[in-house]
Design a protein around this motif. Sequence first.
Motif, mmCIF file in Angstrom:
data_model
loop_
_atom_site.group_PDB
_atom_site.id
_atom_site.type_symbol
_atom_site.label_atom_id
_atom_site.label_comp_id
_atom_site.label_asym_id
_atom_site.label_seq_id
_atom_site.Cartn_x
_atom_site.Cartn_y
_atom_site.Cartn_z
ATOM 1 N N ASN A 23 0.819 -1.211 0.000
ATOM 2 C CA ASN A 23 0.000 0.000 0.000
ATOM 3 C C ASN A 23 0.857 1.268 0.000
ATOM 4 O O ASN A 23 0.626 2.191 0.789
ATOM 5 C CB ASN A 23 -0.944 -0.005 1.209
ATOM 6 C CG ASN A 23 -2.117 0.914 1.017
ATOM 7 O OD1 ASN A 23 -2.445 1.291 -0.110
ATOM 8 N ND2 ASN A 23 -2.757 1.301 2.109
ATOM 9 N N LEU A 24 1.825 1.300 -0.907
ATOM 10 C CA LEU A 24 2.708 2.478 -1.017
ATOM 11 C C LEU A 24 2.006 3.515 -1.902
ATOM 12 O O LEU A 24 2.346 3.702 -3.079
ATOM 13 C CB LEU A 24 4.059 2.067 -1.610
ATOM 14 C CG LEU A 24 4.820 0.984 -0.837
ATOM 15 C CD1 LEU A 24 6.042 0.511 -1.626
ATOM 16 C CD2 LEU A 24 5.248 1.492 0.529
ATOM 17 N N GLU A 25 1.015 4.172 -1.306
ATOM 18 C CA GLU A 25 0.106 5.040 -2.065
ATOM 19 C C GLU A 25 0.819 6.140 -2.848
ATOM 20 O O GLU A 25 0.414 6.512 -3.941
ATOM 21 C CB GLU A 25 -0.886 5.706 -1.096
ATOM 22 C CG GLU A 25 -1.945 4.764 -0.574
ATOM 23 C CD GLU A 25 -2.794 5.406 0.496
ATOM 24 O OE1 GLU A 25 -2.395 6.443 1.042
ATOM 25 O OE2 GLU A 25 -3.858 4.835 0.814
ATOM 26 N N GLY A 80 11.855 2.624 3.306
ATOM 27 C CA GLY A 80 11.456 2.572 4.717
ATOM 28 C C GLY A 80 10.652 1.353 5.088
ATOM 29 O O GLY A 80 9.768 1.402 5.950
ATOM 30 N N LEU A 81 10.926 0.228 4.444
ATOM 31 C CA LEU A 81 10.174 -0.992 4.755
ATOM 32 C C LEU A 81 10.700 -1.632 6.045
ATOM 33 O O LEU A 81 11.841 -1.431 6.430
ATOM 34 C CB LEU A 81 10.273 -1.981 3.593
ATOM 35 C CG LEU A 81 9.828 -1.469 2.224
ATOM 36 C CD1 LEU A 81 9.809 -2.599 1.209
ATOM 37 C CD2 LEU A 81 8.462 -0.800 2.289
ATOM 38 N N ASP A 82 9.831 -2.418 6.691
ATOM 39 C CA ASP A 82 10.223 -3.060 7.947
ATOM 40 C C ASP A 82 9.876 -4.551 7.930
ATOM 41 O O ASP A 82 9.502 -5.102 6.890
ATOM 42 C CB ASP A 82 9.581 -2.340 9.142
ATOM 43 C CG ASP A 82 8.057 -2.323 9.042
ATOM 44 O OD1 ASP A 82 7.495 -3.193 8.353
ATOM 45 O OD2 ASP A 82 7.435 -1.439 9.663
ATOM 46 N N ILE A 125 7.406 -6.271 9.078
ATOM 47 C CA ILE A 125 6.034 -6.668 8.701
ATOM 48 C C ILE A 125 5.897 -6.654 7.179
ATOM 49 O O ILE A 125 5.241 -7.516 6.590
ATOM 50 C CB ILE A 125 4.992 -5.734 9.355
ATOM 51 C CG1 ILE A 125 5.070 -5.885 10.875
ATOM 52 C CG2 ILE A 125 3.589 -6.058 8.873
ATOM 53 C CD1 ILE A 125 4.320 -4.841 11.648
ATOM 54 N N ASP A 126 6.574 -5.690 6.552
ATOM 55 C CA ASP A 126 6.566 -5.662 5.087
ATOM 56 C C ASP A 126 7.242 -6.910 4.531
ATOM 57 O O ASP A 126 6.812 -7.460 3.511
ATOM 58 C CB ASP A 126 7.289 -4.404 4.585
ATOM 59 C CG ASP A 126 6.547 -3.136 4.986
ATOM 60 O OD1 ASP A 126 5.321 -3.099 4.822
ATOM 61 O OD2 ASP A 126 7.199 -2.198 5.479
ATOM 62 N N LEU A 140 7.216 -9.810 5.861
ATOM 63 C CA LEU A 140 6.217 -10.880 5.951
ATOM 64 C C LEU A 140 5.226 -10.808 4.788
ATOM 65 O O LEU A 140 4.871 -11.820 4.193
ATOM 66 C CB LEU A 140 5.446 -10.744 7.268
ATOM 67 C CG LEU A 140 5.946 -11.543 8.466
ATOM 68 C CD1 LEU A 140 5.107 -11.206 9.685
ATOM 69 C CD2 LEU A 140 5.867 -13.037 8.190
ATOM 70 N N GLU A 141 4.789 -9.586 4.481
ATOM 71 C CA GLU A 141 3.847 -9.408 3.369
ATOM 72 C C GLU A 141 4.485 -9.865 2.051
ATOM 73 O O GLU A 141 3.815 -10.488 1.216
ATOM 74 C CB GLU A 141 3.428 -7.927 3.253
ATOM 75 C CG GLU A 141 2.533 -7.414 4.366
ATOM 76 C CD GLU A 141 1.066 -7.827 4.217
ATOM 77 O OE1 GLU A 141 0.757 -8.633 3.323
ATOM 78 O OE2 GLU A 141 0.246 -7.354 5.032
ATOM 79 N N VAL A 159 4.555 -13.651 1.879
ATOM 80 C CA VAL A 159 3.211 -14.151 1.541
ATOM 81 C C VAL A 159 2.916 -13.936 0.059
ATOM 82 O O VAL A 159 2.385 -14.816 -0.634
ATOM 83 C CB VAL A 159 2.145 -13.448 2.418
ATOM 84 C CG1 VAL A 159 0.739 -13.763 1.921
ATOM 85 C CG2 VAL A 159 2.284 -13.869 3.874
ATOM 86 N N GLU A 175 4.741 -16.442 -2.150
ATOM 87 C CA GLU A 175 4.131 -17.777 -2.084
ATOM 88 C C GLU A 175 2.823 -17.810 -2.895
ATOM 89 O O GLU A 175 2.575 -18.733 -3.653
ATOM 90 C CB GLU A 175 3.852 -18.148 -0.623
ATOM 91 C CG GLU A 175 3.344 -19.568 -0.488
ATOM 92 C CD GLU A 175 3.160 -19.996 0.970
ATOM 93 O OE1 GLU A 175 3.690 -19.304 1.858
ATOM 94 O OE2 GLU A 175 2.488 -21.010 1.193
ATOM 95 N N LYS A 176 2.048 -16.760 -2.725
ATOM 96 C CA LYS A 176 0.734 -16.711 -3.376
ATOM 97 C C LYS A 176 0.856 -16.545 -4.898
ATOM 98 O O LYS A 176 0.179 -17.226 -5.658
ATOM 99 C CB LYS A 176 -0.063 -15.533 -2.781
ATOM 100 C CG LYS A 176 -1.508 -15.484 -3.206
ATOM 101 C CD LYS A 176 -2.214 -14.322 -2.526
ATOM 102 C CE LYS A 176 -3.540 -14.044 -3.198
ATOM 103 N NZ LYS A 176 -4.138 -12.793 -2.710
ATOM 104 N N LYS A 197 7.885 -21.090 -1.522
ATOM 105 C CA LYS A 197 7.848 -21.146 -0.060
ATOM 106 C C LYS A 197 9.266 -21.019 0.455
ATOM 107 O O LYS A 197 10.116 -21.863 0.158
ATOM 108 C CB LYS A 197 7.254 -22.486 0.404
ATOM 109 C CG LYS A 197 5.755 -22.474 0.518
ATOM 110 C CD LYS A 197 5.268 -23.717 1.245
ATOM 111 C CE LYS A 197 3.752 -23.660 1.406
ATOM 112 N NZ LYS A 197 3.224 -24.797 2.113
#
Lengths: 85, 368
Positions: free
Chosen positions: A17-19, A38-40, A42-43, A45-46, A49, A52-53, A58
Motif C-alpha cells: 500500500n505504497l500510495e 522505509g520498509l520493515d 512486517i513488510d 512478511l507481506e 506471503v 508464495e501466493k 515457499k
Amino acid sequence: MDQLIEELKKEIIEVLNLEDKKPEDIDENAPLFGGETGLDSIDALELIVMMEKNYGIKLQNAAEGKEIFKSVRTMAEYIKEHRTK
Amino acid sequence: MVHQSHFTNNMSIYIQSVSQISVQKPLTEEWFDNPILPKEAFAQSIEPDYKQFIPPAESRRMGRLIKRAITTSLSALKKGGCEMPDAIISGTGLGCIENTEKFLNAVIDNDEECLPPTAFMQSTHNTISSQIAIRLHCHGYNSTYSNQGTSFDSALLDAFIQLQLGQIRSALVGGHDEMTPDYFNMLSKINYWRKEDVNVDMMRQCDKEINSFSGSCSLSMLVGTDHTENTLCRLADIELFHSPMPSQIRDSLFKMLHANKLTLSDVDAVVASYSGNPNVDRYVGHYLTQAMSEFPVIWYKHLFGESFCSSAFGIYVAAMCLHKRLIPKLLLYNPKDAEIKNPKNILVFNYFGWNPSQPNVSLSLLSI
C-alpha cells in the motif's frame, strides 16, 4: 527479467500500500529495507506471503530472506529461478 | 437483570470537544446549521484529507477506520487544547470490520494459506485504541469496549467513573464503526435498511415501514475535569442498564436529577435513538412514553444514520445544542415542536436491542 521487475514493482506497491509511489519511483537496484522505501519486518512478511501466493515460492530458510530481499532485482532473480507458477 | 449505576459526587466532568467523520461534513459542526440529508440507505461518510493528520508513510498500513479514528482524535485534542490525554477509551461494535473481512476472505480464497499479516493485525477491536496511543505516544490507560449499541456509552461511563474518582483528569473517548458492503448486504437480507431512497419525513412514520439508513461512525470526544473556554457542556451523569423496566429508567432519572439538584421541569428535552426502523423504534417509543413523556424529543439518526456507535452522536448532538444554546427545529422529532432556545439540561436516552427481551439501554444527563 525486465518485465518481471516491472511486475514486481507494481505488486510491491499494491501489497504494501505504497500510495505515494509509482513503479518508476522504485530503483530496482536500491536496498528494499533500510533505504528510502522505509520498509520493515512486517513488510517482509507481506512480501513472503506475496511470493508464495503469486509465484508458488515457499521460503524454507528465513536466513535466505536477507539475500533475496536485498533489492527488487535480487527478488526478481530468485523468483525467476524458483517459481512454480 | 443487570443494573449498572453511578451517581455524581462533587467532581464536575466536562465535554471539552468533539470531532467526527460521518455522512456530515467531516471535522466540523456545519451539520448544525447546514446539514446534509442522506438519500441512500448505504450512506457514505465524507472523508477528510488524511494527509493533513497522518504522514503517508505511517498511514499506508492503516485501514480506513484507523485513519478516521486517529484523525478525529487529533482533531478533538486540538479543539480541546489538550496535547496528551490521561486515557484513551474506545467503543466499537465491530472493530476494524473491513480488515476482518479482508483477512477472512483471504483464509477462504487461499485455502487457509498465504494470509496477509497486516489485515490480521488490524482486524482486532482494540487496534483502534492502541493505534491512537501509538500515534500520540500516550502510555496512559488504554481500553476498548465492544458492547454492540452501547459500546460508546460503556467507554464514556468508564471515563466518567475514572474522572470522578480522580484517577485521571482527561480522557479521549471514541466511538468508531465502519459499514462495509458485505455487512450492509447481510443486514439488508433481514430488512434492516430502507430499500428505496431515504426520506426524513418518512423516517418519522416509523410504525409503518423501515426507513433506517446505515451511517459509519467515527467520533472522538475529549472529556475532563477542567472547565475551559472551549468546554461544550457538563456531563452530569451517565448510567447503563441491561433489560430495564421503564419504571427503573424513571427511578434513575429522578435520582439523577436529584443528585444534580434538578427537577423534571428543568429538563428541556430528551435525545432519543429513533432510527426509522419500526422493529426497534417501537421499543424506544415505549420507554419514552413510560418514563420520559414530559419532554420534547430530539433525534439524530436522520442526520448521522445507524451504526453500533451512533449513540455517540446522541451525546454529541445534546452537547452541541447546549453549547450553541439552541435546539433547532431540524433536530426535533415532532415536526410541530418549535425550536427551543437556551436549553440548560438535556437527557440522552439510547436503546439498543435486536432482541427486545434483552436490550441494552443508557441514560445520560448533560447540562450547561
